[in-house]
Design a protein around this motif. Structure first.
Motif, PDB file in Angstrom:
ATOM      1  N   MET A  36      40.065  39.481  38.609  1.00 24.55           N
ATOM      2  CA  MET A  36      39.613  38.249  37.948  1.00 24.55           C
ATOM      3  C   MET A  36      38.447  38.497  36.989  1.00 24.55           C
ATOM      4  O   MET A  36      38.137  37.646  36.157  1.00 24.55           O
ATOM      5  N   LEU A  37      37.792  39.637  37.102  1.00 25.73           N
ATOM      6  CA  LEU A  37      36.703  39.946  36.187  1.00 25.73           C
ATOM      7  C   LEU A  37      37.133  40.960  35.124  1.00 25.73           C
ATOM      8  O   LEU A  37      36.304  41.525  34.417  1.00 25.73           O
ATOM      9  N   LEU A  45      45.280  35.723  37.624  1.00 22.18           N
ATOM     10  CA  LEU A  45      45.044  34.433  38.268  1.00 22.18           C
ATOM     11  C   LEU A  45      46.341  33.640  38.390  1.00 22.18           C
ATOM     12  O   LEU A  45      46.621  33.034  39.426  1.00 22.18           O
ATOM     13  N   LYS A  46      47.139  33.649  37.335  1.00 25.24           N
ATOM     14  CA  LYS A  46      48.423  32.925  37.374  1.00 25.24           C
ATOM     15  C   LYS A  46      49.315  33.496  38.474  1.00 25.24           C
ATOM     16  O   LYS A  46      49.925  32.734  39.239  1.00 25.24           O
ATOM     17  N   ASN A  47      49.373  34.819  38.567  1.00 30.45           N
ATOM     18  CA  ASN A  47      50.196  35.452  39.603  1.00 30.45           C
ATOM     19  C   ASN A  47      49.699  35.100  41.007  1.00 30.45           C
ATOM     20  O   ASN A  47      50.490  34.846  41.922  1.00 30.45           O
ATOM     21  N   HIS A  48      48.366  35.086  41.172  1.00 34.82           N
ATOM     22  CA  HIS A  48      47.820  34.755  42.486  1.00 34.82           C
ATOM     23  C   HIS A  48      48.075  33.289  42.825  1.00 34.82           C
ATOM     24  O   HIS A  48      48.405  32.960  43.982  1.00 34.82           O
ATOM     25  N   TYR A  49      47.940  32.418  41.840  1.00 32.48           N
ATOM     26  CA  TYR A  49      48.201  30.989  42.031  1.00 32.48           C
ATOM     27  C   TYR A  49      49.636  30.771  42.516  1.00 32.48           C
ATOM     28  O   TYR A  49      49.890  30.033  43.477  1.00 32.48           O
ATOM     29  N   MET A  50      50.586  31.441  41.867  1.00 35.37           N
ATOM     30  CA  MET A  50      51.987  31.309  42.255  1.00 35.37           C
ATOM     31  C   MET A  50      52.229  31.884  43.655  1.00 35.37           C
ATOM     32  O   MET A  50      52.960  31.301  44.459  1.00 35.37           O
ATOM     33  N   ALA A  51      51.594  33.026  43.949  1.00 39.23           N
ATOM     34  CA  ALA A  51      51.790  33.662  45.256  1.00 39.23           C
ATOM     35  C   ALA A  51      51.258  32.789  46.389  1.00 39.23           C
ATOM     36  O   ALA A  51      51.898  32.658  47.439  1.00 39.23           O
ATOM     37  N   GLY A  82      40.641  30.665  32.952  1.00 39.76           N
ATOM     38  CA  GLY A  82      41.454  31.868  32.946  1.00 39.76           C
ATOM     39  C   GLY A  82      40.672  33.149  32.804  1.00 39.76           C
ATOM     40  O   GLY A  82      41.270  34.229  32.720  1.00 39.76           O
ATOM     41  N   VAL A  83      39.351  33.050  32.748  1.00 39.65           N
ATOM     42  CA  VAL A  83      38.556  34.255  32.487  1.00 39.65           C
ATOM     43  C   VAL A  83      37.349  34.359  33.430  1.00 39.65           C
ATOM     44  O   VAL A  83      36.773  33.364  33.858  1.00 39.65           O
ATOM     45  N   GLY A  84      36.996  35.599  33.744  1.00 43.49           N
ATOM     46  CA  GLY A  84      35.725  35.922  34.375  1.00 43.49           C
ATOM     47  C   GLY A  84      35.404  35.206  35.663  1.00 43.49           C
ATOM     48  O   GLY A  84      36.252  35.039  36.543  1.00 43.49           O
ATOM     49  N   VAL A  85      34.147  34.787  35.772  1.00 42.56           N
ATOM     50  CA  VAL A  85      33.670  34.228  37.032  1.00 42.56           C
ATOM     51  C   VAL A  85      34.355  32.914  37.376  1.00 42.56           C
ATOM     52  O   VAL A  85      34.459  32.556  38.556  1.00 42.56           O
ATOM     53  N   VAL A  86      34.843  32.185  36.365  1.00 42.98           N
ATOM     54  CA  VAL A  86      35.565  30.938  36.660  1.00 42.98           C
ATOM     55  C   VAL A  86      36.931  31.276  37.257  1.00 42.98           C
ATOM     56  O   VAL A  86      37.377  30.637  38.217  1.00 42.98           O
ATOM     57  N   ALA A  87      37.593  32.287  36.714  1.00 42.93           N
ATOM     58  CA  ALA A  87      38.863  32.736  37.288  1.00 42.93           C
ATOM     59  C   ALA A  87      38.666  33.211  38.727  1.00 42.93           C
ATOM     60  O   ALA A  87      39.475  32.911  39.612  1.00 42.93           O
ATOM     61  N   LEU A  88      37.575  33.917  38.975  1.00 45.82           N
ATOM     62  CA  LEU A  88      37.277  34.377  40.330  1.00 45.82           C
ATOM     63  C   LEU A  88      37.044  33.195  41.252  1.00 45.82           C
ATOM     64  O   LEU A  88      37.521  33.179  42.402  1.00 45.82           O
ATOM     65  N   SER A  89      36.334  32.185  40.768  1.00 47.38           N
ATOM     66  CA  SER A  89      36.078  31.001  41.602  1.00 47.38           C
ATOM     67  C   SER A  89      37.375  30.273  41.928  1.00 47.38           C
ATOM     68  O   SER A  89      37.546  29.738  43.036  1.00 47.38           O
ATOM     69  N   LEU A  90      38.319  30.233  40.973  1.00 49.43           N
ATOM     70  CA  LEU A  90      39.600  29.580  41.230  1.00 49.43           C
ATOM     71  C   LEU A  90      40.420  30.359  42.253  1.00 49.43           C
ATOM     72  O   LEU A  90      41.058  29.769  43.126  1.00 49.43           O
ATOM     73  N   ALA A  91      40.407  31.685  42.151  1.00 47.21           N
ATOM     74  CA  ALA A  91      41.121  32.509  43.129  1.00 47.21           C
ATOM     75  C   ALA A  91      40.576  32.261  44.534  1.00 47.21           C
ATOM     76  O   ALA A  91      41.333  32.141  45.506  1.00 47.21           O
ATOM     77  N   VAL A  92      39.251  32.165  44.632  1.00 43.51           N
ATOM     78  CA  VAL A  92      38.606  31.871  45.918  1.00 43.51           C
ATOM     79  C   VAL A  92      38.992  30.474  46.398  1.00 43.51           C
ATOM     80  O   VAL A  92      39.295  30.267  47.582  1.00 43.51           O
ATOM     81  N   LEU A  93      39.007  29.513  45.485  1.00 45.90           N
ATOM     82  CA  LEU A  93      39.380  28.141  45.850  1.00 45.90           C
ATOM     83  C   LEU A  93      40.824  28.078  46.339  1.00 45.90           C
ATOM     84  O   LEU A  93      41.113  27.389  47.338  1.00 45.90           O
ATOM     85  N   PHE A  94      41.742  28.776  45.653  1.00 47.67           N
ATOM     86  CA  PHE A  94      43.142  28.773  46.087  1.00 47.67           C
ATOM     87  C   PHE A  94      43.247  29.281  47.526  1.00 47.67           C
ATOM     88  O   PHE A  94      43.947  28.687  48.351  1.00 47.67           O
TER      89      PHE A  94
END
Length: 308
Positions: A36-37, A45-51, A82-94
């Protein structure tokens, strides 16, 4: 951020064999942290969201999607998601919403599970808690540019202050900053601070240099946690390698020359520094990363239709 070395890939077999004989920490950073960074964060992120969505039952997916709608509204668009620390935060939220949907208990005060190197003693430097707090906050303020700018500046300064305070305590031997898990978690927090700088530059549409992030290097004398009698375990390790496949034996010959301590110390040290290189390998230079901007559309990538 200008690191050009990449990990030594043939190292993977040796720690796997060694850890079965003498348990020591897994130093490899979380895939979330690396993916994510990186410059390819949006695709990861898209792949992780789908998974994550695919792993849930129909009822769990409904609860998961409702959690996202409650946080982001019916539009489901996340600024710079879709980028950086925001993408990382979304992965954590998912991951968090998925655990909640499965009925698992989720702590909001502990370090984010799986994001840092686990310390069996339960000690984590303060930066670990600061990074965790920031990542949990971001989804609630991501679409508010003013809050994002203010909080990013505040957390960046807090991380730098904690870094300086910890170094001073370390000089007086009051904290275990040279022990392997702590040392690596500090490297993770520093890499995160560097990415906070990049995020701040994205928000302000500014150039490099407005926020200062000092370099942090691993201590020269890292103390590695070998939970065994390494002298005895060394003989077992050698015996297992001799019974292993050709690839493992070739890696052993290549990396086990000039061993100053035990072979197990050598393996843990190599994995530590290989993981450290792996941590920074995906990053580009600051200017190219700053120029990389992309929102993330939760609704468009949802497996379940969002209520209008």
């Amino acid at each position: 951020m200008g690191f050009v070395l990449c990990p030594v890939e043939d190292m993977a077999q040796l720690p796997s064999v060694a850890r079965d004989i003498c348990p020591f920490p897994n130093y490899n950073p979380s895939p979330h942290f690396v993916n994510m960074l990186s410059i390819n964060s949006s695709l990861h992120l898209k792949n992780h969201y789908m998974a994550v969505q695919s792993s849930l039952t129909a009822k769990q997916l409904e609860d998961f999607t409702q959690g996202l709608r409650t946080t982001f509204g019916r539009e489901g668009r996340v600024t710079l998601g879709g980028v950086g620390v925001v993408a990382l935060s979304l992965a954590v939220l998912f991951d968090t919403l998925a655990r909640q949907a499965r009925g698992e208990c989720v702590s909001e005060s502990e370090p984010i599970p799986g994001l840092f190197i686990k310390d069996l003693r339960g000690y984590y430097p303060p930066q670990v808690y600061t990074v965790s707090k920031y990542l949990r906050l971001v989804p609630h303020i991501a679409n508010n540019p003013t809050r994002m700018k203010e909080e990013t500046e505040r957390y960046h300064k807090k991380l730098l202050s904690e870094d300086q305070s910890l170094d001073k305590l370390g000089e007086n031997h009051l904290l275990p900053i040279k022990e392997d898990t702590t040392a690596f978690n500090l490297l993770l927090s520093h890499a995160f601070a560097a990415n906070l700088k990049i995020h701040h530059l994205r928000i302000k549409n500014a150039t490099e240099g407005e926020l200062f992030t000092p370099d942090r290097k691993a201590p020269d004398d890292v103390i590695f946690s070998l939970n065994c009698d390494s002298e005895i375990a060394d003989k077992d390790f050698l015996a297992e390698v001799q019974k292993s496949d050709n690839r493992t034996q070739e890696a052993f010959k290549r990396h086990m020359s000039n061993v100053s301590k035990t072979r197990l110390h050598r393996v843990s040290m190599l994995e530590f520094f290989n993981a450290m290189i792996h941590l920074v390998c995906p990053f580009g230079n600051v200017d190219s990363m700053t120029a990389h901007r992309e929102d993330f559309d939760l609704k468009a990538n949802a497996l379940q239709k969002w209520a209008e």
